[in-house]
Design an enzyme around this catalytic site. Sequence first.
Site, PDB file in Angstrom:
ATOM      1  CG  ASP A 172      17.780  -5.472 -61.981  1.00 38.07           C
ATOM      2  OD1 ASP A 172      18.977  -6.142 -61.364  1.00 38.07           O
ATOM      3  OD2 ASP A 172      16.823  -5.602 -61.320  1.00 38.07           O
ATOM      4  CG  ASN A 228       6.893  -2.759 -56.057  1.00 34.21           C
ATOM      5  OD1 ASN A 228       7.573  -4.045 -56.076  1.00 34.21           O
ATOM      6  ND2 ASN A 228       7.107  -1.785 -56.414  1.00 34.21           N
ATOM      7  CG  HIS A 241      10.281  -4.820 -58.089  1.00 35.34           C
ATOM      8  ND1 HIS A 241      10.676  -3.525 -57.424  1.00 35.34           N
ATOM      9  CD2 HIS A 241      11.199  -5.758 -57.491  1.00 35.34           C
ATOM     10  CE1 HIS A 241      11.585  -3.567 -56.748  1.00 35.34           C
ATOM     11  NE2 HIS A 241      12.136  -4.958 -56.647  1.00 35.34           N
ATOM     12  CD  GLU A 301       9.312  -0.567 -59.528  1.00 33.31           C
ATOM     13  OE1 GLU A 301       9.112  -1.681 -58.821  1.00 33.31           O
ATOM     14  OE2 GLU A 301      10.115   0.146 -58.810  1.00 33.31           O
TER      15      GLU A 301
END
Length: 241
Positions: A67, A136, A138, A143
């Site tokens: 990313d 979280n 990801h 996400e």
Amino acid sequence: MRIIRTRDYNHMSEHAAAVIAAQLTLQPNSTLGLATGSTPLGAYVRLVEMCAAGKISFAQVQSYNLDEYRGLTHDDPQSYHHFMWENLFSRVDIDVTRTHVPDGSNEDAASTCANYDAAIEAAGGIDLQLLGIGNNGHIGFNEPGDEFVVGTHCVDLTESTIKANSRLFESIDEVPRQAYTLGIGAIMHARRILVIASGTAKADAVHAMCYGPVTPACPASVLQLHPDCIVIADAAALSAC
Ligand code: F6R
């Protein structure tokens, strides 16, 4: 999913570097999927040491990073391109023309993403994908959401990710709000996946990844479906398991 419990961050980093080193020994021309962030730093230090000692070589490797922040140029000190150059590419014998990070400076999301997927496919896919995991759940910047997004895409970062990543910026306002990320498709098509996790902040996400339902609400949970996924996590990251 094979879960390897390590004592602490250093122990996790040693194990992770050993897996990557073995991959390079067995297949010197591997295509590696690489990650940024705090978690892989210790493994990268060890790989640099092994390379300097002549134990491994990246000379035939090509790499695709997961990313990049949208809107940052390659030479921006906060870019993942810069991170990879500083922490790995400039320190090992890799041919830098064979390293790839999504082009954050290209505002044309559709072509940036389509070109990245096409390049990975043309390379024959990823042999070993290294992943960290977000607090979280990801992976890459996939996400939590309502569906798994298959292709490389532009994502709006969640408040939780912006907050977690603000530690690396002068202020939270400087954290880019969007990123380009490899989708779940290219990650899951990797022939082998290595997930690393350290610290209690990751404990709930690691539990959901390994033992929760497979759901886009915890993107990492999809890794339960992968036939060759190794999780190397320290005791703190496994404390909810
Ligand atoms: C980084 C990436 C992210 C991180 C995750 C954990 O390229 O794709 O998914 O792996 O946010 O980050 P750290 O390791 O900083 O806790």
